[in-house]
Scaffold this motif. Structure first.
Motif, PDB file in Angstrom:
ATOM      1  N   VAL A  49       0.837  -1.202   0.000  1.00 17.62           N
ATOM      2  CA  VAL A  49       0.000   0.000   0.000  1.00 17.62           C
ATOM      3  C   VAL A  49       0.873   1.254   0.000  1.00 17.62           C
ATOM      4  O   VAL A  49       0.627   2.207  -0.744  1.00 17.62           O
ATOM      5  N   ARG A  77       0.942   3.764  -3.161  1.00 19.39           N
ATOM      6  CA  ARG A  77       0.492   5.124  -2.838  1.00 19.39           C
ATOM      7  C   ARG A  77       1.513   6.164  -3.307  1.00 19.39           C
ATOM      8  O   ARG A  77       1.147   7.235  -3.814  1.00 19.39           O
ATOM      9  N   ASN A  95      -7.179   5.020   1.109  1.00 24.06           N
ATOM     10  CA  ASN A  95      -6.087   4.646   0.195  1.00 24.06           C
ATOM     11  C   ASN A  95      -6.502   4.377  -1.247  1.00 24.06           C
ATOM     12  O   ASN A  95      -5.641   4.016  -2.054  1.00 24.06           O
ATOM     13  N   SER A  96      -7.779   4.536  -1.592  1.00 23.31           N
ATOM     14  CA  SER A  96      -8.186   4.275  -2.972  1.00 23.31           C
ATOM     15  C   SER A  96      -9.322   5.197  -3.371  1.00 23.31           C
ATOM     16  O   SER A  96      -9.931   5.857  -2.524  1.00 23.31           O
TER      17      SER A  96
END
Length: 252
Positions: A16, A20, A227-228
């Protein structure tokens, strides 16, 4: 795998972070001034990232499929005989999914289809189109599974069994082949590929979080949202899938 749940969880956390950073780099290249959350809001609300009618969406996917097909011989040495098309999903079929490969059967004379939801046009973002086709159809699920079914020297059960680490691992890898085929030509489609890659990394964290660390459904949702750019309805469906099907989301 010989990895423990804790090791898989940690791998997900590191993935992640890595993805990112790549996403942030693309956001910077677009010239957008604002936070990650503000960029995600922009993607979710700007009409230019969505189709206005079901016909427009289906036509766009059909055109893109035909753009991808001529690039396949450059990277794949053997192509299946079974063709594929694009069709719409009924509301009952979609169940929160944006689209999937409805695999055909050469023995039954039935082609494969990229089955797309058209009852919720907000579920389909233009910048995720390329990665979705590469994953679900070619060179992803349709190509791989069709080649397996067309092997004459295998018994039936070996053609039909489905090992997720094999099929989903190949389909995830297929998304990255879009760079070799010259398909990710704009920053937003590159972000879309990363966003779907981020989905798989988050799965490592959330699946292990729910089943070994006592994560609640809401904690998993908050981690996704941080995160998305994936829509909340889609994410809730995803999380419910992980709850009832432990470990499948780790196979990618």
């Amino acid at each position: 795998t010989g990895l423990s749940a804790e090791e898989i969880h940690e791998k997900g956390l590191q993935e992640v972070i890595r993805i990112r950073k790549e996403m942030n780099r693309i956001i910077e290249e677009t010239g957008f001034k604002g936070s990650f959350a503000e960029f995600v809001h922009f993607l979710r609300t700007d009409p230019k990232f969505y189709y206005s009618t079901a016909e427009e969406l289906l036509d766009a996917y059909r055109a893109l499929c035909k753009r991808i097909d001529p690039e396949l011989p450059k990277i794949i040495g053997k192509l299946p005989r079974l063709p594929y098309g694009v069709r719409s999903l009924s509301a009952e079929e979609s169940a929160g999914q944006a689209g999937y490969c409805d695999i055909g059967n050469p023995k039954l004379g039935r082609a494969s289809y990229l089955a797309m939801t058209t009852d919720n046009l907000k579920a389909i973002k233009k910048y995720q189109m390329i990665a979705l086709i590469l994953h679900e159809m070619v060179p992803g699920h349709h190509l791989q599974i069709s080649l397996i079914m067309e092997q004459e020297d295998l018994p039936f059960f070996r053609k039909m069994d489905n090992f997720h680490a094999y099929t989903e691992g190949w389909a995830l890898y297929s998304e990255s082949l879009g760079y070799e085929m010259g398909l990710y030509t704009d920053l937003y489609s590159r972000f879309g590929q990363l966003d779907l890659n981020m989905l798989r990394a988050i799965r490592l964290v959330v699946d292990t979080g729910i089943h070994t660390k006592g994560w609640s459904r809401e904690k998993a949702l908050d981690y996704f949202k941080a995160n998305s750019s994936l829509d909340e309805d889609f994410v809730r469906t995803e999380i419910d899938r992980y709850i009832v099907y432990p470990g499948q989301a780790l196979s990618y």
